[in-house]
Design an enzyme around this catalytic site. Structure first.
Site, mmCIF file in Angstrom:
data_model
loop_
_atom_site.group_PDB
_atom_site.id
_atom_site.type_symbol
_atom_site.label_atom_id
_atom_site.label_comp_id
_atom_site.label_asym_id
_atom_site.label_seq_id
_atom_site.Cartn_x
_atom_site.Cartn_y
_atom_site.Cartn_z
ATOM 1 N N TYR A 1 -23.176 8.631 20.581
ATOM 2 C CA TYR A 1 -23.229 10.176 20.926
ATOM 3 C C TYR A 1 -23.682 10.101 22.258
ATOM 4 C CZ TYR A 1 -24.757 15.045 21.035
ATOM 5 O OH TYR A 1 -24.696 16.308 21.323
ATOM 6 N N ASP B 1 -20.427 18.857 17.143
ATOM 7 C CA ASP B 1 -21.397 17.823 17.826
ATOM 8 C C ASP B 1 -22.789 17.953 17.323
ATOM 9 O OD1 ASP B 1 -19.444 16.576 19.266
ATOM 10 O OD2 ASP B 1 -20.242 17.075 21.269
ATOM 11 N N GLU C 1 -15.857 20.588 16.703
ATOM 12 C CA GLU C 1 -16.130 21.433 17.942
ATOM 13 C C GLU C 1 -14.816 21.559 18.594
ATOM 14 O OE1 GLU C 1 -19.274 20.957 21.783
ATOM 15 O OE2 GLU C 1 -19.592 20.593 19.488
#
Length: 615
Positions: free
Chosen positions: A320, A110, A7
């Site tokens: 995360y 992600d 990303e």
């Protein structure tokens, strides 16, 4: 050649380092048979109205309902107007060249809705047809990355996730573009008045609470307090009943028998109730609950907390961050004892980590069925090194919450003493017998903050106690407080419904406004567009925000519950529900709100022109 696309550059470099790839090229890295390239977040977006033939802002164009959406390169503002970002064009060309040569494409954006959208838009814009695999990880540690690459998933497994993201993107375009133009054109204020699928009901919540608070008329009421004495320990009891007039309350004061009047048994103990109560530990943090805690403890904005947490994630220190789950599965729970062990040297949490290392862990936060894409936020076990104070504070909130969540219940004894003396009075107090999870941060119990008595003496039913003092209390009703970021985030979880129970709030999260990952940007958008401002910790509407609210408050676009149901629908699409049905509903809705705003916008009057960008 296998091409891995991340990303952002920093993440691509970290993954490349795990593979031992060190050769730097323009826009990518390579080595060990792999190439590592990257996006810069969203390189592509849904095309602007003019690319579908809707030129200028014109009522005749409304509603704009493109038969098929197009993708467009991200724009930057120049003296010549909005143009394609040259750095994005360059990176897309590099990615295209790598994809053309690739034997295999691995997606490492992600692992969530927006990450999937970022890759798919690039993939479809470049007209790539090659199959791809998906890296799906909840931590950026070297071991997690290696494990993820050993278990790559077919890209098609995430088609419904992309469908959900794409539907969200389309609905935001349809509602935002049409509603913004309709209100701006009909108001005649020569101002761009931005409306949006999520931002407008959020603005409505802030404005409604502000006006309710501002227009609140306090109502006076009266109570009576007495102070009985038990062997030298004086405590306070308050009349159970409230009185509308001072005269009524004074009559009760006069009835109270007190020592100064010659009575030694002025207060009769009618009842003593002492009940133990177990207070379970809080659930683990998701992004939203962590943002709320950071706002309460440190005054951080939602956006600050997300930025710090993302940095901690990329530094391999936490899992995360953009998760909406407050639970973990049994597989992750198996690693929790090791995570607790590593906190034994923590300067603040070491003692409680040591206690927990030999205790049976509470499993309230363990439920695999409640974990969707990612589990709750946890520390990874990596040792933090020289963190800034802000990063250390957020890291400690994650680590401390983990210790709290797996700790024992807090055991309290709640005592209520009923005293009769001309009327009925109540004294209450809470004694924490076993702190359990509350020992981690040693925070003051919210219930105890509001109690009149730090401690209560031991009294027996039927006793008569002297009353050393009595008083008439003048009080007034209070309005609901203005929203701050913590209370607004909490309200957005349930589309404005006031629910304190955290498990019930969690159960409603699919019907909330926005997602944990987007709520910070909603607040920032309203600030940027001068619809709201920060006053100390509170979020209050500006004159512009109030003016827009007055026009839209009764329109569909401002209804929090309606917008909240869309989030639920988007989640259902992620699990396979019909895309076509949702798209038709959004188009029908867009037609309706466009007509509503064209009709009602004529009543909008704004003193100063507003510069804002429709989105």
């Amino acid at each position: 050649m296998k091409v891995i696309i991340a990303e952002k550059p920093s993440v691509a470099r970290e993954i490349a380092k795990v593979f031992g790839a060190t050769t730097k090229k323009d826009g990518y890295m390579e080595g060990k048979g792999y190439t590592f390239t990257w996006a810069f977040g969203h390189l592509l977006q849904l095309a602007a109205p003019q690319e579908y033939g809707y030129y200028g802002w014109n009522v005749q164009n409304l509603p704009m309902l493109p038969p098929k959406f197009k993708l467009s390169i991200r724009k930057v503002k120049t003296k010549a107007g909005m143009v394609d970002d040259p750095s994005v064009k360059k990176q897309l060309d590099i990615i295209k060249g790598l994809f053309d040569e690739a034997t295999e494409i691995i997606v490492a954006t992600d692992a969530g809705r927006e990450g999937e959208l970022i890759f798919r838009y690039i993939y479809y814009y470049l007209k790539c047809k090659k199959p791809f695999k998906r890296l799906w990880i909840s931590s950026q540690t070297d071991e997690a990355i290696k494990e993820g690459f050993r278990n790559l998933k077919p890209g098609t497994d995430y088609d419904t996730l992309f469908n959900s993201a794409h539907c969200r993107s389309q609905s935001d375009w349809l509602v935002g573009m049409n509603a913004t133009q309709a209100l701006s054109l009909s108001s005649g204020n020569r101002a761009v008045l931005s409306l949006g699928r999520v931002q407008t009901p959020t603005l409505a919540m802030i404005c409604s609470r502000y006006l309710e608070n501002k227009n609140f008329v306090p109502q006076l009421y009266y109570q009576v307090s007495i102070q009985p004495d038990k062997d030298g320990q004086v405590f306070k009891a308050i009349s159970v009943q409230s009185y509308k007039t001072k005269e009524e309350a004074q009559a009760i004061v006069d009835l109270v028998q007190d020592v100064n009047s010659g009575f030694t048994n002025g207060g009769h103990i009618a009842n003593v109730e002492a009940k133990p109560r177990k207070e379970p530990p809080p659930l683990l943090h998701d992004l939203s609950s962590l943002q709320q805690e950071a706002n309460k403890r440190k005054g951080f904005t939602a956006d600050q907390t997300l930025t710090i947490l993302q940095n901690l994630y990329e530094s391999k220190l936490v899992t995360y961050p953009r998760t909406g789950s407050r639970y973990i599965g049994d597989d992750v729970f198996a690693g929790v004892p090791n995570l607790i062990e590593k906190l034994k040297e923590h300067p603040d949490f070491g003692k409680q980590a040591t206690v927990l290392s030999t205790a049976k862990l509470n499993k309230r936060s363990v439920n695999a069925k409640k974990v969707t894409d990612h589990h709750a936020v946890l520390p990874t076990g990596e040792t933090p090194y020289q963190l800034t104070p802000d990063k250390q504070a957020v890291y400690d909130m994650v680590a401390g919450r983990m210790l709290e969540a797996f700790h024992q219940d807090c055991i309290k004894e709640i005592t209520k003493i009923t005293v009769e003396s001309g009327s009925t009075f109540m004294a209450s107090g809470t004694v924490i017998q076993t702190p359990g999870w509350r020992a981690v941060f040693n925070d003051t119990d919210e219930e105890k903050k509001e109690e009149e008595n730090p401690t209560l003496p031991k009294v027996q039913q039927g006793e008569n106690l002297p009353i050393t003092d009595k008083a008439l209390l003048e009080k007034q009703t209070k309005p609901k407080p203005l929203y701050n970021e913590a209370s607004l985030l909490k309200a957005l979880e349930t589309a404005g419904k006031e629910i304190d129970d955290e498990e019930l709030r969690y159960a409603m999260k699919e019907s909330g406004l926005g997602t944990p990952a987007t709520r910070a940007s909603i607040i920032e958008t309203l600030l940027k567009r001068n619809y709201i401002s920060r006053e100390k910790k509170n979020l209050v509407p500006t004159e512009t925000g109030l003016s827009v609210y007055q026009v839209v408050k009764n329109q569909q676009i401002a209804q929090a519950e309606l917008t909240g149901t869309w989030e639920k629908r988007l989640e259902e699409i992620r699990t396979g529900a019909s895309v076509a049905d949702f798209q038709e509903e959004i188009k029908t809705y867009t037609r309706a709100i466009t007509q509503e705003l064209l009709r009602e916008g004529k009543s909008l009057k704004i003193a100063q022109p507003v510069a804002a960008v429709a989105k």
